[in-house]
Write an enzyme that holds these catalytic residues in place. Sequence first.
Site, mmCIF file in Angstrom:
data_model
loop_
_atom_site.group_PDB
_atom_site.id
_atom_site.type_symbol
_atom_site.label_atom_id
_atom_site.label_comp_id
_atom_site.label_asym_id
_atom_site.label_seq_id
_atom_site.Cartn_x
_atom_site.Cartn_y
_atom_site.Cartn_z
ATOM 1 N N GLU A 458 53.008 -19.156 51.736
ATOM 2 C CA GLU A 458 51.565 -19.252 52.362
ATOM 3 C C GLU A 458 50.487 -19.726 51.187
ATOM 4 O OE1 GLU A 458 50.518 -16.063 54.618
ATOM 5 O OE2 GLU A 458 51.816 -16.587 56.235
ATOM 6 N N GLU A 533 58.833 -16.758 58.657
ATOM 7 C CA GLU A 533 58.005 -15.578 58.858
ATOM 8 C C GLU A 533 57.704 -15.758 60.348
ATOM 9 O OE1 GLU A 533 55.548 -13.972 55.678
ATOM 10 O OE2 GLU A 533 54.292 -13.178 57.577
HETATM 11 C C1 GAL Z 1 51.555 -13.361 56.660
HETATM 12 C C2 GAL Z 1 51.930 -13.119 55.233
HETATM 13 C C3 GAL Z 1 52.538 -11.707 55.190
HETATM 14 C C4 GAL Z 1 51.510 -10.642 55.759
HETATM 15 C C5 GAL Z 1 51.634 -11.061 57.363
HETATM 16 C C6 GAL Z 1 50.776 -10.242 58.194
HETATM 17 O O1 GAL Z 1 50.657 -14.323 56.569
HETATM 18 O O2 GAL Z 1 52.943 -13.901 54.741
HETATM 19 O O3 GAL Z 1 52.574 -11.247 53.749
HETATM 20 O O4 GAL Z 1 50.257 -10.609 55.326
HETATM 21 O O5 GAL Z 1 50.987 -12.274 57.334
HETATM 22 O O6 GAL Z 1 51.005 -10.910 59.606
#
Ligand code: GAL
Length: 967
Positions: A458, A533
Amino acid sequence: MTVARRDLLLGSAVVGLAGGMAPVPAFAASRRPADGAGALPMPEPVDQLPPALPVQDAARVLMDRGWVFHEGDVEPAPLDTHNATYLSVKAGNGRGAAAVDYDDSDWQSVDLPHDWASFQPFVKTANVAQGYRPRGIGWYRRSFRLDPALRGRRIELEFGGIATNATIWVNGSVVSHNFSGYNAVRIDLTPFARFGDEANVVAVRVDAEAMEGWWYEGAGLYRHVWLGHYAPVSIATDGVHGDPRKGESGWHVPVTATLTSIVDTDSAVTVEARLLDPQGRVVAQGQAQTTVPALDEGKAALDLPVADPMLWSVERPTLYTLDVRLVRDGQVADERRVPIGFRTLRFDAANGFFLNDRPVKLKGVCLHQDHAGVGTAIPDALLGWRLDRLKAMGCNAIRSSHNAPTPELLDWCDRLGFLVMNENRQFNPAPEYRAQLEWLVRRDRNHPSVIMWSVFNEEPMQGTPAGVEMVKRMAHWVRALDDSRPVTAAMNGAFFNPVNVAQVVDVTGFNYYQGDYDRYHQLNPAKPMTSSEDTSAFMTRGAFESDPARHIASSYDVEAASWGDTHRSAWKKIAERAFVAGGFVWTGFDYHGEPTPYEWPSIASFFGIMDLCGFPKTAFDIHRAAWVDDQPVVAIAPHWSWPGREGKPTKVMVLSNGERVVLRLNGKTVGEAVVDRLMGNECTIPYAPGRIEAIAYRGGREVARAAHETVGVPVALRLTPARTVMAGDTEDAQAITIDAVDAKGRHVPTANLMTRFTIEGGAIIGVGNGDPNSHEPEKGNQRSLFNGLAQMIVRPDIGRGRITIRATADGLKPATLKLDRLGVMPRAQVAVMNGDMDVREWRRSPLLATRPSPDLAPAASDNNGWAFVQAGTPTPAEGAGWRVYRAVVTPRRAVAARGGELRLASVGGMASLWVDGQLVAEKRDPKPGPMTATLPSGAGKRTVALIVAGMGNIDSGLLGRVTIRPR
Ligand code: GAL
């Protein structure tokens, strides 16, 4: 009997001598959580140790024991004179706590791994992302001897990882400034080393105020430290690359060895490589000659054809051992034994990921390295146990978010059959960060578990030309070191920007944006993609009613971040699309910090499929039902102990991978359904105490059954280990569950009471209960149950014996647990050194014609007239006259308090010894000989002066070591 641990575990002792590693299923019996009525929601204990991790490099020894630690910074005294300033910038003259002579005798003794943040209280004003724990600055020191026999060998010190910014001194010289908490720091000690009785002193200043993440990162030396010594021409660390390939004519292993030399002439060497199968049989071998240039690196390459190897897979992670030896002058000079696996991998734009030409959906989780009680300092065995918990849920993939993992995690992944998305921390192509990225690839490219490299997570620049330029370079460097795995980047948006980094990676990584999967695929039909993710759903373990005021999230899988989705819905979107290679749930376990959705007093995240202790939330069963294919699954949520709820409508979820489920309450069928494996089956029924049971069927046959019963009040405590045996090596560790049971011995899921512990034969290194809102300390001997459960992490004492743990709670019958501590051979550790203080640095006057006063000293600005000499360096025979040797020392606390002995091992010439202007010893014989004197107690600086009368024909002065020994 004492046996080497690996012999115990891998019947044929294969790692040590004979060959490769058998595909041992680690933690064999702990696959299934117990799911009988009133059962503990944790697996049954097993009665064997987990397998030992591979020893790749037998020439290095752990240096985890014997450190001393100081919390807070240590300011060196101000530089108040010109001379002090002049000296302060010279090699070997680190100041303050970096100085060789610094008195660390009142520092705390610690063993590694060590995370000093995990000892901190939760403080509202401390950084929220780091879990409201102050981190600050800390110092570590360690002394050790090097055998004189090691002179001439290459000596290397390796820190596996230091959180976060570290400055390292060896023997007073600064040897590293390392500005990342996630890469190893390797130090060539060879030019700094001292041999014999003199101490080598390592000092590390760690600035953990610096942050590299928005999650809890711990503080300090949280990975292993190693000391290695190698032949003058040796194999570089991470210098073996064994890269099994399947070509037209079958399998072969191209091997390259990077060799390094500290010799000042070119060296002709031979590299021999053997491939050993899991039984230790040699299945291929070859050799190559090369020349290693003087004081430089060389390379050797060869290729090993292998007929029909057993493949490495998720189900059967077969490992071979690549044994590489360096032969110089007919002798084996160095050796590495690298586990490798034979597998092909490919990402297909239409059909996702293929391992060994078979489609494998990535059923993955994102992980931060963090566990209740110990923070980031997770012992190797506990790292393995956490993975085993994931395996039990059908998980087959791990994303090391958002940084290089601890290397032992990958050893476990190789062994257990996980597929790893290995991620780089800093998005930056500048030389320092390029080095970190290349280090990651070099370190990890032999692991069969690693299937892709992620260059970032990100990054707001992901949709810009600058971002593309950066990724282009980073991907190129990765591919130059490893062209066998794709490069990805975990993007959260910019997928449709005219210029975006997906255009320059091999696999597009989607963080969230699940609604865009189809559009992206339509627009980019040739581009492989995966979710990197997803989910970010919230659950409090064991809670079934959301209560925002109390920061509680229901475990019915109904709450998720606005950018995320529930567990079921997030996975459904992946499961239903062949072109999405798979997903990585945010997260496998809760972690400290980034408390979401609630902040203070919440101190941990609510995202985990399991809580901070690895206790399963409902999400565990949701994923188990969706992911486990090889055994029947059925589970029910919630538990069935709801006093006061009688007659009230109660939602029941049944999670199964069967075809049909029947739900029974107190023997009566209250629901029946065709299984929805992804979304689960739900019904709402009036609560009645008793027994609720779900039965799963396949082909009309019952295949699995789960039940909960309404339990009574807690009457006794229970202690349940993961294993009934531990290795008596001080390194082993395991999580032990504490719960309360009712009069019928059933787990009470609603108990929230304080429990206290004692232990003999081991130590409790941390406690937890998975409550993200709890501020109870995570160190100590007590912890309250949270929704029925608490956990202690236990580390054994050394040697064979028992570990006896007792748990008590007011009004409850106590529990006692006895574990066997096996007499295994502990891994070698660099011996701890304590004792004499060296008086090493002296000033020596010019040759004087008349006998000087003992007070004679160099002028404040004299850096030239009086020489800088070290004890042990003789003054060659010269004309008659006198010299003064002068040292100013601050004896350590013990000597200041009780006095000590000043010992000069060998003095040449007639001499008189003075301390603070007082004569303390005389030597009338000019021949070399020792001098000793009593050093009276007293704090602060002491001036030692030795007046030597040279005789004209013998070497004179300080011929040997000078030490101060406490009385
Ligand atoms: C994502 C990020 C993670 C964590 C997650 C929480 O954007 O990559 O590290 O912060 O959100 O939802």
